[in-house]
Design an enzyme around this catalytic site. Sequence first.
Site, PDB file in Angstrom:
ATOM      1  N   LYS A 222       0.815  -1.220   0.000  1.00  0.00           N
ATOM      2  CA  LYS A 222       0.000   0.000   0.000  1.00  0.00           C
ATOM      3  C   LYS A 222       0.847   1.268   0.000  1.00  0.00           C
ATOM      4  O   LYS A 222       2.046   1.261   0.254  1.00  0.00           O
ATOM      5  CB  LYS A 222      -0.973  -0.028   1.177  1.00  0.00           C
ATOM      6  CG  LYS A 222      -2.162  -0.945   0.902  1.00  0.00           C
ATOM      7  CD  LYS A 222      -3.332  -0.643   1.779  1.00  0.00           C
ATOM      8  CE  LYS A 222      -4.604  -1.300   1.230  1.00  0.00           C
ATOM      9  NZ  LYS A 222      -5.754  -1.093   2.114  1.00  0.00           N
ATOM     10  N   ARG A 256      -4.771  -9.823   4.025  1.00  0.00           N
ATOM     11  CA  ARG A 256      -5.024  -9.725   2.580  1.00  0.00           C
ATOM     12  C   ARG A 256      -3.695  -9.422   1.881  1.00  0.00           C
ATOM     13  O   ARG A 256      -3.030  -8.437   2.211  1.00  0.00           O
ATOM     14  CB  ARG A 256      -6.054  -8.631   2.314  1.00  0.00           C
ATOM     15  CG  ARG A 256      -6.579  -8.571   0.898  1.00  0.00           C
ATOM     16  CD  ARG A 256      -7.724  -7.555   0.812  1.00  0.00           C
ATOM     17  NE  ARG A 256      -8.312  -7.503  -0.517  1.00  0.00           N
ATOM     18  CZ  ARG A 256      -7.904  -6.688  -1.492  1.00  0.00           C
ATOM     19  NH1 ARG A 256      -6.892  -5.841  -1.263  1.00  0.00           N
ATOM     20  NH2 ARG A 256      -8.489  -6.709  -2.666  1.00  0.00           N
TER      21      ARG A 256
END
Length: 287
Positions: A222, A256
């Site tokens: 991210k 995830r």
Amino acid sequence: MRLRLGSREFGEHDFAVMAIINRTPDSFFDQGATFETEAALAAVDRAVAEGADIVDIGGVRAGPGPEVTVSEEIDRVGEFVALVRARHPDIVISVDTWRSEVGKVVADAGADLLNDAWGGYDPRLAEVAAAAGIGLVCSHAGGLPPRTDPHRVHYADVVDDVKRTVTALAERAVSVGVRRDGILIDPAHDFAKNTRHSLLVSRRLDELVATGWPVLVALSNKKFIGETLDLPTGERLFGTLAVTAVAAWQGARVFRAHQVKATRQVLDMVAAIRGYREPAVSRRGLL
């Protein structure tokens, strides 16, 4: 709290890997590498072989981009869920969507979990999960509409805001009939958060764990990792694994991830250090 998804039950000390399968042509990470059906099925096969417990199928890029209609999203994920269910009967299938219309289709096709990354934007999605008897992810999106990047967002205390939001969404889900043992909460790193917000959530993740709801974290490659280390998307694996280990130590349950094998190894190592898992072999000093 017990976590039951599909045919799987995850204990308090089980770490589950959720593999990301993007049915989008513009994914920030793989740029459409698994958009086509055969490539996506091969990615599912590979994820299962590398130790994934859950596959998370998404048909819309999380960030801004060309509009994807409800029918287009259904075309991308509906039939694909049925194909994965036939190919891997025991894998937990999650679908990343905020739309109740999509949720209904994928639930009928065999999905076990609806991953609502946009904080209950469509409140009917929880009702779909309840009617189908499947799980739901309750996330913190700061009140932003889907596919919106944050701009100078401010919180008096971001962790308190996350806790209040996700626990309220979880209790609301229970009130409409979603199974309590099928609900996860997700602080949603990067969603409605700047880099410092996401780092603070990571530092204080144990406060979310203390709510009793199973915590899912979506950390993989991210932007907050990229900004923290000043690295492009393709060079964020080590940073991702560092945050993964910290989150696991604090008690997160589901992770995830794009890179399943590396994530699985990190989680197995943390589990062994915590005393939740025996070494695969133990020969040193014994032979």
